[in-house]
Design a protein around this motif. Sequence first.
Motif, PDB file in Angstrom:
ATOM      1  N   ILE A  85       0.867  -1.175   0.000  1.00  0.00           N
ATOM      2  CA  ILE A  85       0.000   0.000   0.000  1.00  0.00           C
ATOM      3  C   ILE A  85       0.906   1.228   0.000  1.00  0.00           C
ATOM      4  O   ILE A  85       1.694   1.423   0.923  1.00  0.00           O
ATOM      5  CB  ILE A  85      -0.917   0.020   1.239  1.00  0.00           C
ATOM      6  N   VAL A  86       0.833   2.025  -1.062  1.00  0.00           N
ATOM      7  CA  VAL A  86       1.675   3.222  -1.156  1.00  0.00           C
ATOM      8  C   VAL A  86       0.809   4.443  -1.432  1.00  0.00           C
ATOM      9  O   VAL A  86      -0.227   4.353  -2.072  1.00  0.00           O
ATOM     10  CB  VAL A  86       2.753   3.099  -2.271  1.00  0.00           C
ATOM     11  N   ARG A 114       9.924   2.133 -13.165  1.00  0.00           N
ATOM     12  CA  ARG A 114      10.819   1.714 -12.089  1.00  0.00           C
ATOM     13  C   ARG A 114      10.143   1.973 -10.755  1.00  0.00           C
ATOM     14  O   ARG A 114       9.574   3.028 -10.536  1.00  0.00           O
ATOM     15  CB  ARG A 114      12.124   2.500 -12.141  1.00  0.00           C
ATOM     16  N   GLN A 115      10.226   0.977  -9.885  1.00  0.00           N
ATOM     17  CA  GLN A 115       9.771   1.199  -8.520  1.00  0.00           C
ATOM     18  C   GLN A 115      10.809   0.647  -7.571  1.00  0.00           C
ATOM     19  O   GLN A 115      11.071  -0.552  -7.547  1.00  0.00           O
ATOM     20  CB  GLN A 115       8.420   0.552  -8.237  1.00  0.00           C
ATOM     21  N   GLY A 116      11.383   1.559  -6.804  1.00  0.00           N
ATOM     22  CA  GLY A 116      12.320   1.171  -5.765  1.00  0.00           C
ATOM     23  C   GLY A 116      11.637   1.261  -4.413  1.00  0.00           C
ATOM     24  O   GLY A 116      10.429   1.436  -4.323  1.00  0.00           O
ATOM     25  N   ARG A 117      12.427   1.157  -3.367  1.00  0.00           N
ATOM     26  CA  ARG A 117      11.877   1.252  -2.012  1.00  0.00           C
ATOM     27  C   ARG A 117      11.357   2.643  -1.706  1.00  0.00           C
ATOM     28  O   ARG A 117      10.398   2.807  -0.969  1.00  0.00           O
ATOM     29  CB  ARG A 117      12.958   0.902  -0.988  1.00  0.00           C
ATOM     30  N   ARG A 118      12.009   3.669  -2.256  1.00  0.00           N
ATOM     31  CA  ARG A 118      11.664   5.050  -1.906  1.00  0.00           C
ATOM     32  C   ARG A 118      11.175   5.895  -3.088  1.00  0.00           C
ATOM     33  O   ARG A 118      10.495   6.887  -2.880  1.00  0.00           O
ATOM     34  CB  ARG A 118      12.881   5.753  -1.301  1.00  0.00           C
ATOM     35  N   VAL A 119      11.559   5.531  -4.309  1.00  0.00           N
ATOM     36  CA  VAL A 119      11.225   6.345  -5.479  1.00  0.00           C
ATOM     37  C   VAL A 119      10.646   5.461  -6.576  1.00  0.00           C
ATOM     38  O   VAL A 119      11.095   4.335  -6.784  1.00  0.00           O
ATOM     39  CB  VAL A 119      12.476   7.094  -6.009  1.00  0.00           C
ATOM     40  N   ALA A 120       9.637   5.995  -7.278  1.00  0.00           N
ATOM     41  CA  ALA A 120       9.053   5.302  -8.422  1.00  0.00           C
ATOM     42  C   ALA A 120       8.992   6.271  -9.594  1.00  0.00           C
ATOM     43  O   ALA A 120       8.805   7.478  -9.410  1.00  0.00           O
ATOM     44  CB  ALA A 120       7.656   4.799  -8.086  1.00  0.00           C
ATOM     45  N   ASN A 121       9.160   5.737 -10.797  1.00  0.00           N
ATOM     46  CA  ASN A 121       9.094   6.528 -12.030  1.00  0.00           C
ATOM     47  C   ASN A 121       7.968   5.994 -12.903  1.00  0.00           C
ATOM     48  O   ASN A 121       7.834   4.777 -13.066  1.00  0.00           O
ATOM     49  CB  ASN A 121      10.408   6.434 -12.810  1.00  0.00           C
ATOM     50  N   VAL A 122       7.186   6.914 -13.454  1.00  0.00           N
ATOM     51  CA  VAL A 122       6.073   6.537 -14.321  1.00  0.00           C
ATOM     52  C   VAL A 122       6.119   7.397 -15.580  1.00  0.00           C
ATOM     53  O   VAL A 122       6.342   8.601 -15.514  1.00  0.00           O
ATOM     54  CB  VAL A 122       4.704   6.736 -13.616  1.00  0.00           C
ATOM     55  N   HIS A 141       8.107  11.422 -11.284  1.00  0.00           N
ATOM     56  CA  HIS A 141       8.910  10.772 -10.251  1.00  0.00           C
ATOM     57  C   HIS A 141       8.178  10.975  -8.928  1.00  0.00           C
ATOM     58  O   HIS A 141       7.770  12.096  -8.610  1.00  0.00           O
ATOM     59  CB  HIS A 141      10.313  11.374 -10.189  1.00  0.00           C
ATOM     60  N   PHE A 142       8.018   9.878  -8.191  1.00  0.00           N
ATOM     61  CA  PHE A 142       7.257   9.918  -6.952  1.00  0.00           C
ATOM     62  C   PHE A 142       8.074   9.387  -5.785  1.00  0.00           C
ATOM     63  O   PHE A 142       8.836   8.432  -5.936  1.00  0.00           O
ATOM     64  CB  PHE A 142       5.987   9.066  -7.066  1.00  0.00           C
ATOM     65  N   LEU A 143       7.864   9.996  -4.636  1.00  0.00           N
ATOM     66  CA  LEU A 143       8.405   9.492  -3.389  1.00  0.00           C
ATOM     67  C   LEU A 143       7.366   8.524  -2.843  1.00  0.00           C
ATOM     68  O   LEU A 143       6.184   8.872  -2.718  1.00  0.00           O
ATOM     69  CB  LEU A 143       8.628  10.646  -2.409  1.00  0.00           C
ATOM     70  N   VAL A 144       7.786   7.305  -2.561  1.00  0.00           N
ATOM     71  CA  VAL A 144       6.871   6.298  -2.020  1.00  0.00           C
ATOM     72  C   VAL A 144       7.539   5.633  -0.825  1.00  0.00           C
ATOM     73  O   VAL A 144       8.753   5.651  -0.681  1.00  0.00           O
ATOM     74  CB  VAL A 144       6.493   5.209  -3.059  1.00  0.00           C
ATOM     75  N   ASP A 145       6.726   5.047   0.001  1.00  0.00           N
ATOM     76  CA  ASP A 145       7.228   4.253   1.109  1.00  0.00           C
ATOM     77  C   ASP A 145       6.496   2.930   1.039  1.00  0.00           C
ATOM     78  O   ASP A 145       5.332   2.837   1.428  1.00  0.00           O
ATOM     79  CB  ASP A 145       6.982   4.959   2.436  1.00  0.00           C
TER      80      ASP A 145
END
Length: 154
Positions: A85-86, A114-122, A141-145
């Motif tokens: 859940i992000v 790309r989805q990493g632990r902290r950043v995702a690109n769409v 570019h998004f900050l995600v947790d």
Amino acid sequence: MSLRLIELITAAKQAGDISRLVSAVPYARFLGISAVHVDGELRGFLPFSEHLVGNPMLPALHGGVISALLESTAIFQLMWEAEAIVLPKTITLTVDYLRSGRALDTFARGILTRQGRRVANVRIEAWQDDRSRPIAVASAHFLVDATGEPTPAP
């Protein structure tokens, strides 16, 4: 992240109904943005409405409305596709306007690159009557947790 939002995202994913998630966003409701699954992909949809026109002489959709569709589609795509859940927080959104958005319904598709632990690109594209002729493309570019814990704003 609030417990209500986590419950909403979880329920929407379990039901396979993205519209539950989209309807919880007041800005999307105001603009008329919705999301549907078509041929296995999530698509953002913006029905034409007079209040969305930025240039009445053409008439053409306002660039901010097109940008809102692109960003919303990217966020919904990321929330839907993420295993955890992000709640994405926008870092950057770069939009290339390729042609005027006419007085027509507009569609968009986001591709999680790309989805990493902290950043995702769409990557996102928007089109109207011909998908091979996009009216705008964007990179977000998004900050995600991905842990579900609150992420501090940048």
